[in-house]
Motif scaffolding. Structure first.
Motif, PDB file in Angstrom:
ATOM      1  N   MET A   1     -37.791 -34.896 -19.306  1.00 32.97           N
ATOM      2  CA  MET A   1     -38.516 -33.565 -19.524  1.00 32.97           C
ATOM      3  C   MET A   1     -39.984 -33.961 -19.799  1.00 32.97           C
ATOM      4  O   MET A   1     -40.182 -34.543 -20.769  1.00 32.97           O
ATOM      5  N   LYS A   2     -41.158 -33.451 -19.191  1.00 32.72           N
ATOM      6  CA  LYS A   2     -42.559 -33.798 -19.627  1.00 32.72           C
ATOM      7  C   LYS A   2     -43.363 -32.398 -19.632  1.00 32.72           C
ATOM      8  O   LYS A   2     -43.036 -31.491 -18.837  1.00 32.72           O
ATOM      9  N   ILE A   3     -44.267 -32.441 -20.329  1.00 32.03           N
ATOM     10  CA  ILE A   3     -45.158 -31.098 -20.697  1.00 32.03           C
ATOM     11  C   ILE A   3     -46.423 -31.644 -20.444  1.00 32.03           C
ATOM     12  O   ILE A   3     -46.799 -32.670 -21.085  1.00 32.03           O
ATOM     13  N   THR A   4     -47.318 -30.863 -19.724  1.00 22.45           N
ATOM     14  CA  THR A   4     -48.782 -31.276 -19.406  1.00 22.45           C
ATOM     15  C   THR A   4     -49.609 -30.327 -20.082  1.00 22.45           C
ATOM     16  O   THR A   4     -49.302 -28.829 -19.720  1.00 22.45           O
ATOM     17  N   PHE A   5     -50.736 -30.336 -20.979  1.00 19.30           N
ATOM     18  CA  PHE A   5     -51.233 -29.290 -21.585  1.00 19.30           C
ATOM     19  C   PHE A   5     -52.792 -29.115 -20.820  1.00 19.30           C
ATOM     20  O   PHE A   5     -53.365 -30.000 -20.861  1.00 19.30           O
ATOM     21  N   MET A   6     -52.369 -28.225 -19.830  1.00 22.64           N
ATOM     22  CA  MET A   6     -53.629 -27.984 -18.977  1.00 22.64           C
ATOM     23  C   MET A   6     -54.904 -27.420 -19.617  1.00 22.64           C
ATOM     24  O   MET A   6     -56.013 -27.436 -18.791  1.00 22.64           O
ATOM     25  N   GLY A   7     -54.457 -26.902 -20.668  1.00 23.50           N
ATOM     26  CA  GLY A   7     -55.878 -25.860 -21.134  1.00 23.50           C
ATOM     27  C   GLY A   7     -55.329 -25.520 -22.593  1.00 23.50           C
ATOM     28  O   GLY A   7     -54.258 -26.030 -23.070  1.00 23.50           O
ATOM     29  N   ALA A   8     -56.188 -24.764 -23.310  1.00 26.07           N
ATOM     30  CA  ALA A   8     -56.030 -24.334 -24.734  1.00 26.07           C
ATOM     31  C   ALA A   8     -55.851 -25.551 -25.528  1.00 26.07           C
ATOM     32  O   ALA A   8     -54.614 -25.673 -26.552  1.00 26.07           O
ATOM     33  N   ALA A   9     -56.349 -26.750 -25.343  1.00 27.65           N
ATOM     34  CA  ALA A   9     -56.384 -27.940 -26.062  1.00 27.65           C
ATOM     35  C   ALA A   9     -57.879 -28.152 -26.572  1.00 27.65           C
ATOM     36  O   ALA A   9     -58.572 -28.387 -25.600  1.00 27.65           O
ATOM     37  N   ASP A  10     -58.096 -27.950 -27.749  1.00 27.02           N
ATOM     38  CA  ASP A  10     -59.490 -27.984 -28.152  1.00 27.02           C
ATOM     39  C   ASP A  10     -60.573 -26.853 -27.653  1.00 27.02           C
ATOM     40  O   ASP A  10     -61.675 -26.814 -27.920  1.00 27.02           O
ATOM     41  N   THR A  11     -59.782 -25.875 -27.058  1.00 26.84           N
ATOM     42  CA  THR A  11     -60.313 -24.447 -26.897  1.00 26.84           C
ATOM     43  C   THR A  11     -59.026 -23.464 -27.153  1.00 26.84           C
ATOM     44  O   THR A  11     -58.121 -23.693 -27.397  1.00 26.84           O
ATOM     45  N   VAL A  12     -59.812 -22.078 -27.260  1.00 24.43           N
ATOM     46  CA  VAL A  12     -58.857 -21.199 -27.514  1.00 24.43           C
ATOM     47  C   VAL A  12     -58.388 -20.409 -26.083  1.00 24.43           C
ATOM     48  O   VAL A  12     -57.346 -20.036 -26.038  1.00 24.43           O
ATOM     49  N   THR A  13     -58.987 -20.675 -25.277  1.00 21.10           N
ATOM     50  CA  THR A  13     -59.078 -20.168 -23.716  1.00 21.10           C
ATOM     51  C   THR A  13     -58.248 -21.306 -22.661  1.00 21.10           C
ATOM     52  O   THR A  13     -58.170 -21.981 -23.164  1.00 21.10           O
ATOM     53  N   GLY A  14     -57.851 -20.388 -21.858  1.00 26.81           N
ATOM     54  CA  GLY A  14     -57.306 -21.327 -20.621  1.00 26.81           C
ATOM     55  C   GLY A  14     -55.899 -21.849 -20.850  1.00 26.81           C
ATOM     56  O   GLY A  14     -55.340 -22.969 -20.452  1.00 26.81           O
ATOM     57  N   SER A  15     -54.871 -21.080 -21.334  1.00 28.09           N
ATOM     58  CA  SER A  15     -53.628 -21.653 -21.834  1.00 28.09           C
ATOM     59  C   SER A  15     -52.922 -21.662 -20.420  1.00 28.09           C
ATOM     60  O   SER A  15     -52.642 -20.712 -19.570  1.00 28.09           O
ATOM     61  N   ARG A  16     -52.386 -22.947 -20.316  1.00 23.20           N
ATOM     62  CA  ARG A  16     -51.724 -23.194 -19.095  1.00 23.20           C
ATOM     63  C   ARG A  16     -50.891 -24.613 -19.449  1.00 23.20           C
ATOM     64  O   ARG A  16     -51.635 -25.403 -19.919  1.00 23.20           O
ATOM     65  N   PHE A  17     -49.407 -24.196 -19.492  1.00 25.53           N
ATOM     66  CA  PHE A  17     -48.549 -25.618 -19.846  1.00 25.53           C
ATOM     67  C   PHE A  17     -47.711 -25.671 -18.390  1.00 25.53           C
ATOM     68  O   PHE A  17     -46.740 -24.743 -18.186  1.00 25.53           O
ATOM     69  N   LEU A  18     -47.787 -26.870 -18.080  1.00 22.83           N
ATOM     70  CA  LEU A  18     -46.730 -27.313 -17.013  1.00 22.83           C
ATOM     71  C   LEU A  18     -45.502 -27.929 -17.390  1.00 22.83           C
ATOM     72  O   LEU A  18     -45.771 -29.133 -18.161  1.00 22.83           O
ATOM     73  N   PRO A 441     -52.402 -32.536 -28.399  1.00 22.84           N
ATOM     74  CA  PRO A 441     -52.658 -33.257 -27.409  1.00 22.84           C
ATOM     75  C   PRO A 441     -54.032 -32.632 -26.798  1.00 22.84           C
ATOM     76  O   PRO A 441     -54.456 -31.593 -27.059  1.00 22.84           O
ATOM     77  N   GLU A 442     -54.535 -33.677 -25.974  1.00 26.43           N
ATOM     78  CA  GLU A 442     -55.670 -33.297 -25.314  1.00 26.43           C
ATOM     79  C   GLU A 442     -55.488 -32.533 -24.025  1.00 26.43           C
ATOM     80  O   GLU A 442     -54.321 -32.713 -23.606  1.00 26.43           O
ATOM     81  N   LYS A 443     -56.524 -31.948 -23.585  1.00 27.63           N
ATOM     82  CA  LYS A 443     -56.744 -31.264 -22.134  1.00 27.63           C
ATOM     83  C   LYS A 443     -56.401 -32.196 -21.355  1.00 27.63           C
ATOM     84  O   LYS A 443     -56.869 -33.238 -21.298  1.00 27.63           O
ATOM     85  N   GLY A 444     -55.299 -31.818 -20.502  1.00 25.02           N
ATOM     86  CA  GLY A 444     -54.814 -32.827 -19.231  1.00 25.02           C
ATOM     87  C   GLY A 444     -53.748 -33.718 -19.504  1.00 25.02           C
ATOM     88  O   GLY A 444     -53.112 -34.531 -18.654  1.00 25.02           O
TER      89      GLY A 444
END
Ligand SMILES: [Zn+2]
Length: 450
Positions: A1-18, A441-444
């Motif tokens: 299983m893996k997770i990708t941090f597409m946003g809300a990483a060093d920002t407060v906005t753009g929460s998206r986790f795959l 984690p970093e964005k992306g």
């Protein structure tokens, strides 16, 4: 299983986790990035997956930075279910079409005034938003439900705003918790969040990860500022998220007026979204702490200005008044027109009641910037600028830490949804004070969960 941090990483906005598990793909939250040109470019980045290949999307709450890109996903081919709580589904029914409308109105305004630039077209249409709403499948708090053959999910109350939840996913042998945005235990209208219930992996928000809310009662500060401005015959302008702070403010203003602690000034709730969201409170009595009388008083306290022409008439009400309008960080919406009109007059007060992301107009004004550009016009700020911290819809460092202590340490805690300093500071705090394993984690970034 893996997770990708597409946003809300060093920002407060753009929460998206795959989340990817075998052939299954889930997306948790699908928010817009907000604030400044960098956010605008993030919103236009190509997605790292084809939306049509997702099995399901799960949404923790209705705020646009968690839900606002759902119509973009649908515009790009997503046709699967969107699971969320009943109140969040209804809020999205209000917020998503309005987000589309707001983008289109703002773009139209820029075009009419020769201010539009290529690449700033609306991200999606109202039709995309309407098609998105057809995909919603609401699930009650606390009850576990299947998402796919190997994944089940459960929402638990997170305080914050109406319908907001923490999400627990059981994926094969692993349990993953997404805290969602966590509210304060002392919120004027929301119940306290349910503490962390345990998981192998945890994603926890950190908006106020290094800060403490002041112990002063926000209601007293609000009353004092309203009285001072009323004595000057001025106008209080409050940029507010349509959902959450707008209702807290109305509730506090209704209570203070009834008790005679502030004069019975006209209060204009100048946001169709906020008006609809306020009415929703009476329909979900179990989702907040107001009784039916308090709910009614909150709803009755404001003049509702739905139409643009009514909004434009507000300034004809001479004398002291209060205007609550979106957007909460003054990044768009009707509040811009009010700021343009009222900021140059020292009798008036700009009252900041929520988090202001860096580079937003709200953040600049809060920092004391005197000369700003609003809707293409130079504006010099002469109005009083004040902030009420304690009305935040987010738990502070002590409150976040108390939430974590609801269960044993996870194998790994990913600290997300905070500006760089707050996020890293809170991760350090958890490591030092609780001895938990943390990562930022970093964005992306994609991380394999063993
Ligand atoms: Zn939120």
């Amino acid at each position: 299983m893996k997770i990708t941090f597409m946003g809300a990483a060093d920002t407060v906005t753009g929460s998206r986790f795959l989340l990817e598990h075998g052939d299954h793909r889930l997306l948790v939250d699908c928010g817009l990035f907000q604030g400044g040109p960098e956010a605008a470019s993030f919103n236009r980045e190509a997605l790292p997956f084809s939306p049509g290949t997702l099995d399901a999307v799960l949404v923790t709450h209705g705020h646009i930075d968690h839900s606002g890109f759902l119509p973009g996903l649908v515009a790009n081919g997503y046709r699967g279910p969107i699971y969320t709580t009943p109140a969040t589904a209804e809020l999205c029914g209000i917020l998503l079409p309005d987000s589309a409308r707001l983008q289109n109105e703002h773009f139209g305004y820029l075009e009419r005034h020769g201010l539009s630039t290529p690449g700033h077209e609306p991200l999606y249409s109202e039709e995309d938003a309407e098609r998105t709403l057809e995909l919603f499948e609401s699930r009650p708090m606390h009850r576990s439900f299947p998402v796919s053959s190997s994944v089940s999910a459960q929402f638990l109350p997170a305080g914050h705003i109406l319908g907001a939840a923490s999400l627990y996913l059981q994926v094969g042998d692993h349990r993953i918790c997404f805290s969602g945005d966590l509210g304060r235990p002392v919120d004027p209208i929301m119940q306290p969040p349910e503490p962390f219930a345990g998981a192998d992996y945890l994603l926890v928000e950190s908006t106020y990860g290094t800060r403490q809310h002041p112990p002063t009662d926000p209601a007293l500060t609000l009353e004092q500022l309203v009285n001072e401005t009323a004595n000057r015959g001025g106008t209080v302008v409050i940029p507010a998220f349509a959902v959450g702070r707008a209702q807290s403010l109305l509730h506090l203003l209704a209570k203070a007026t009834a008790a005679g602690r502030i004069p019975d000034l006209p209060v204009f709730l100048d946001s169709p979204m906020a008006i609809n969201a306020t009415k929703l409170f009476c329909r979900y009595p179990e989702a907040h702490r107001l009784n039916s009388d308090e709910c009614e008083q909150m709803c009755d306290r404001a003049h509702y200005t739905r139409k643009v022409q009514d909004s434009k008439q507000i300034f004809t009400h001479s004398g002291a008044k209060i205007i609550i309008a979106a957007s909460g960080m003054a990044t768009g919406g009707r509040v811009l027109h009010h700021l343009k009109r009222y900021l140059p007059d020292p009798r008036n007060t700009l009252l900041i009641v929520g988090y202001q992301a860096p580079n937003t107009l709200g953040a600049k004004l809060q920092a004391g910037t005197r000369d700003v550009q609003i809707l293409g016009q130079d504006v010099t700020v002469e109005a009083q600028v004040a902030t009420i911290e304690g009305l935040s819809a987010h738990a502070d460092q002590t409150e976040l830490t108390a939430w974590l202590l609801g269960a044993d340490p996870p194998r790994q805690t990913f600290v997300i949804h905070g500006e760089a300093e707050a996020r890293r500071g809170f991760a350090d705090h958890i490591t030092r004070s609780l001895n938990w394993n943390t990562a930022c984690p970093e964005k992306g970034q994609t991380i394999e969960l063993e």
